[in-house]
Design a protein around this motif. Sequence first.
Motif, mmCIF file in Angstrom:
data_model
loop_
_atom_site.group_PDB
_atom_site.id
_atom_site.type_symbol
_atom_site.label_atom_id
_atom_site.label_comp_id
_atom_site.label_asym_id
_atom_site.label_seq_id
_atom_site.Cartn_x
_atom_site.Cartn_y
_atom_site.Cartn_z
ATOM 1 N N GLU A 68 -2.253 4.330 0.897
ATOM 2 C CA GLU A 68 -1.112 3.091 0.962
ATOM 3 C C GLU A 68 -1.408 2.218 -0.414
ATOM 4 O OE1 GLU A 68 -2.175 0.823 4.432
ATOM 5 O OE2 GLU A 68 -1.814 2.692 5.854
ATOM 6 N N GLY A 69 -1.934 2.728 -1.531
ATOM 7 C CA GLY A 69 -2.233 2.028 -2.577
ATOM 8 C C GLY A 69 -3.396 1.499 -2.784
ATOM 9 N N ALA A 70 -3.509 0.167 -2.473
ATOM 10 C CA ALA A 70 -4.683 -0.603 -2.360
ATOM 11 C C ALA A 70 -5.628 -0.355 -1.444
ATOM 12 C CB ALA A 70 -4.305 -2.141 -2.384
ATOM 13 N N THR A 71 -4.879 0.155 -0.194
ATOM 14 C CA THR A 71 -5.838 0.489 1.057
ATOM 15 C C THR A 71 -5.699 2.034 1.167
ATOM 16 O OG1 THR A 71 -5.095 -1.571 1.839
ATOM 17 C CG2 THR A 71 -5.907 -0.060 3.432
ATOM 18 N N LYS A 72 -6.706 2.823 1.160
ATOM 19 C CA LYS A 72 -7.112 3.904 1.584
ATOM 20 C C LYS A 72 -7.806 4.712 2.775
ATOM 21 C CE LYS A 72 -6.418 4.858 -3.480
ATOM 22 N NZ LYS A 72 -4.942 4.914 -3.556
ATOM 23 N N HIS A 73 -7.324 5.378 3.367
ATOM 24 C CA HIS A 73 -8.207 5.979 4.550
ATOM 25 C C HIS A 73 -8.532 7.268 4.322
ATOM 26 C CE1 HIS A 73 -5.923 3.138 7.650
ATOM 27 N NE2 HIS A 73 -5.260 2.850 6.521
ATOM 28 N N ALA B 108 -8.917 -4.307 -4.613
ATOM 29 C CA ALA B 108 -8.086 -5.540 -5.083
ATOM 30 C C ALA B 108 -6.553 -5.011 -5.631
ATOM 31 C CB ALA B 108 -9.109 -6.158 -6.125
ATOM 32 N N THR B 109 -6.783 -3.972 -6.500
ATOM 33 C CA THR B 109 -5.688 -3.576 -7.050
ATOM 34 C C THR B 109 -5.617 -1.789 -7.013
ATOM 35 O OG1 THR B 109 -6.644 -3.179 -9.110
ATOM 36 C CG2 THR B 109 -5.279 -5.105 -8.839
ATOM 37 N N ASP B 110 -4.527 -1.343 -6.762
ATOM 38 C CA ASP B 110 -4.410 0.043 -6.841
ATOM 39 C C ASP B 110 -5.255 0.710 -7.577
ATOM 40 O OD1 ASP B 110 -3.713 2.692 -6.155
ATOM 41 O OD2 ASP B 110 -1.628 2.545 -6.195
ATOM 42 N N PRO B 111 -6.324 1.432 -7.236
ATOM 43 C CA PRO B 111 -7.010 2.248 -8.264
ATOM 44 C C PRO B 111 -6.630 3.514 -8.697
ATOM 45 C CG PRO B 111 -8.109 2.520 -5.998
ATOM 46 C CD PRO B 111 -6.942 1.829 -5.840
ATOM 47 N N GLY B 112 -5.363 4.144 -8.327
ATOM 48 C CA GLY B 112 -4.931 5.506 -8.504
ATOM 49 C C GLY B 112 -5.593 6.402 -7.756
ATOM 50 N N PRO B 113 -5.150 7.560 -7.881
ATOM 51 C CA PRO B 113 -5.675 8.762 -7.025
ATOM 52 C C PRO B 113 -7.354 9.017 -6.937
ATOM 53 C CG PRO B 113 -4.336 9.666 -8.939
ATOM 54 C CD PRO B 113 -4.312 8.119 -8.824
ATOM 55 N N LEU B 114 -7.620 8.911 -5.857
ATOM 56 C CA LEU B 114 -9.203 9.336 -5.697
ATOM 57 C C LEU B 114 -9.499 10.342 -4.960
ATOM 58 C CD1 LEU B 114 -10.437 5.808 -4.594
ATOM 59 C CD2 LEU B 114 -11.126 7.004 -6.432
#
Lengths: 265, 333, 266
Positions: free
Chosen positions: B277-282, B260-266
């Motif tokens: 891509e912020g809110a979307t991560k591959h 829903a929102t950018d969770p920060g680095p994962l």
Amino acid sequence: MKLSAYPAFTATAFTSRLAYRNQVWSGVFGELVATFAFIAVWTAAFVGRGTVDGVTLPDMVTYVLIAGPLLNWNTTRYIREVGDAIRTGDVTTFLLKPLHYPALLFFNQLGNNAFEQLTITLPVAIIVAFTVGLLPPASLAHGLLFVAYWVVSWGIMFLIATLTAMLAFWLLTAFALDWFLRGIMAVASGAIVPLWFMPAPLAAVLGYLPFAWVSYYPSAVYLGKLDLPAAGLHLAIGCVWLAALAGVLTWLWSRMRHRLIVQGG
Amino acid sequence: MSPIISASGVGKTFRQLKRQSGFGGAIRSLFSRDYSEIRAVDGVSFAIEPGEAVDYLGPNGAGKSTMIKMITGILTPSAGSLSVLGREPHANRMVNAREIGVVFGQRSQLWWDLPVRDSYDLNRHIYDIPEARFADNLAFLTAMLDMAPYLDRPVRQLSLGQRMRAEIALALLHDPKILFLDEPTIGLDVVAKDAVRRFLSEVNKQRGTTIILTTHDLVDIEEICPRLIMVDDGKLLFDGELKRLRATLGSRRRLILEFATDPGPLALATATLAADEGATKHFLLENETVSLLDVLGELGRGHGLKDVKLEEPDIEEVIRTFYQNKPKLAAAL
Amino acid sequence: MSSVLRVIPHLIGIHIRTHMEYRGALFIGWIAQAIGYAGIYASIALLLARFENLGGWTWPQMALLLAFHLLAYALGASLSFVQFRDMEEKVRLGTFDAILVKPIGPWTFLAFSGLNIEYGGHIALAIGLMVWSVSNLGIDWSPGLVLYFLAAIVSAAMLTAALMTMIGATALIWVRSRHLFSIFFGFWELARYPLNIFPLPLQIMMITFAPLGFLAFIPTAVALGKPVPILGDWAGPASLAIGPLFVLLAIVHWRYCLRNYQGAGG
């Protein structure tokens, strides 16, 4: 583009020719064979005669080399390349660049021709000089005048070839135009038979056409067959021809450019 | 059944001129020349059964066109033995030529200024095709490739797609047992590509024509060729089905997490981040055993995860991985 | 063999139909080339008008030599010159490969599918010049001489096609062959003058390994009853044998080059 940048094209044209060494060796060979053929022809023609119309065999040997390979350089490849570029519309890519196309051609061809003169004509001249013998200019003044004539000759040959190629835009093909020009040059430039051996009426007509300044007049001046006042006068007439042809080229090029831009290439 | 094409230890070596650079180099090359030996094909072995469809794949300069030229009888192998329909192709070039069809993608075999039909007619005489057979084949190909509208138009007026279809028909008029196609879909639009692919697949399945393709187009491979032969540096790298290639390489499945929102680095142990891509991560799942549940379990709750997508690796990905891991794989295969 | 003969008319037909698409350009090309040659011949005529003869040859005799030279060359070159001059490009662009996958001899395919009717201008000019010179020469045309003359034209045309084939074939191995054509045309240019005006080493060359003396001078001299240097009485039979001989040599060379064809490499 600044004029000072154009000589770069000359240098590039020159060096890019170095890559084709087979062309150099076969070029020297072909020119050598052709030159000795004409020397043999004149030798046979002069058998049993000392001078004909005030001309000797050594005169004619020198004439063969100057009027042929040195001045009447082979324009076939140039005409076909430029003619094809014009007909296929490749020339439009040059319209996009900040340069003057005829000027580009001039400097490019200067490089090509300098290459051929140095790698082909010069070795052939040296071989002829050592085997058959070449005459020096008739006098220092004739020699200096010849240099001026050489410049005019090169300019006229370049302009005639470029005009011929440009005609491919309106009529015929570069292929056909090149063959027409070859036929005309063979007789009218005096590259094979000098005007002084031709019937007087024909020589008189050809003597006023620009083709004669390509081969005949420069060679005749070198050999001293024109006295200095006549040589000076004809140099002036040659310059008029040069200017006239340059004018026609400029006019034709601007018309063609207009057409190319209107047609959208 | 014996193979229609079999290569065993085939090699081809060329002598190539070394160009010297610069002005000095150009002058020097007027007088002397250096050559180097290039092994374009180096000990390649494979066997192709009748009715197969195979993509002979490799980067430019990998030696694939050299191999095709040897199979079609244009070049003589310098090592090993090659047999096409039970014959040595180069020694029996003319006999071989009657039984194969070749389409060179960029080099047209049609007469540029003449109607398509004229080129077909000339081939009828060159291949000595009986009149009735020719009429049947032409009717079939015209219908299948939808060529009726332009059969009587000069080739120079055809679109690239029309021309390619006409080239393929030209290569099939004499009922070849093997059809070679060099990049048959390159430069075509989507519709034309699709038409060509469907047709080739049909010819392969219905008529049993063996098809050898060199293509970089991965959709071509998926739709026409179940089998891949991959080469590089003149050597055989892989020979087998696309499925096996995927399995061998391990599936680099792609997991797309949408928040829903950018969770920060994962950072995860079970998957590596491929694109952020912020809110979307591959993420790429490193191997087959990792499941979606493992990843989600590691991730835990509280990141505002909105959507999850798991994608099978596409073929482009597979092949890229393949060439990247070449040394490793060469040992493993 | 018979199947090859049946294909040939179709190969020729397809090329002629291509030319018919551009018949205007074809026609103008004929005229242009005829004028190109006429310019050179006019120069030679002007030279002879002033000097009466060249190595013992008068202008009508020279005209027959020039006409023979052009006719035999055009007949042979229509089967070979453009086709084999472009061999370099055919190898480089891979179009030669496309010919090799056809069930037909590549020479047959190239020569006949490219049978060059652009030589129409050459042939018309040559025949015109030949008719003019023959009508001015008063040659005693016995049936034997007529047969010899026709056979000699065929032999010289065969020589031309064979030499062009051999030069073009070298492109199959060395990729480049164009420069060899310039050498050919060097000798070809010499071949339009009487052989006896050249120095002896050149004469020997022109009847041995650069045998273009046979292209025009030797058969014309035989027909005119003029002496032929070196060969003497053998000139007649030799000029008939040279064409078939070089065709055999060309076949051997062509096959050798084809066997060792490397493609464009890589």
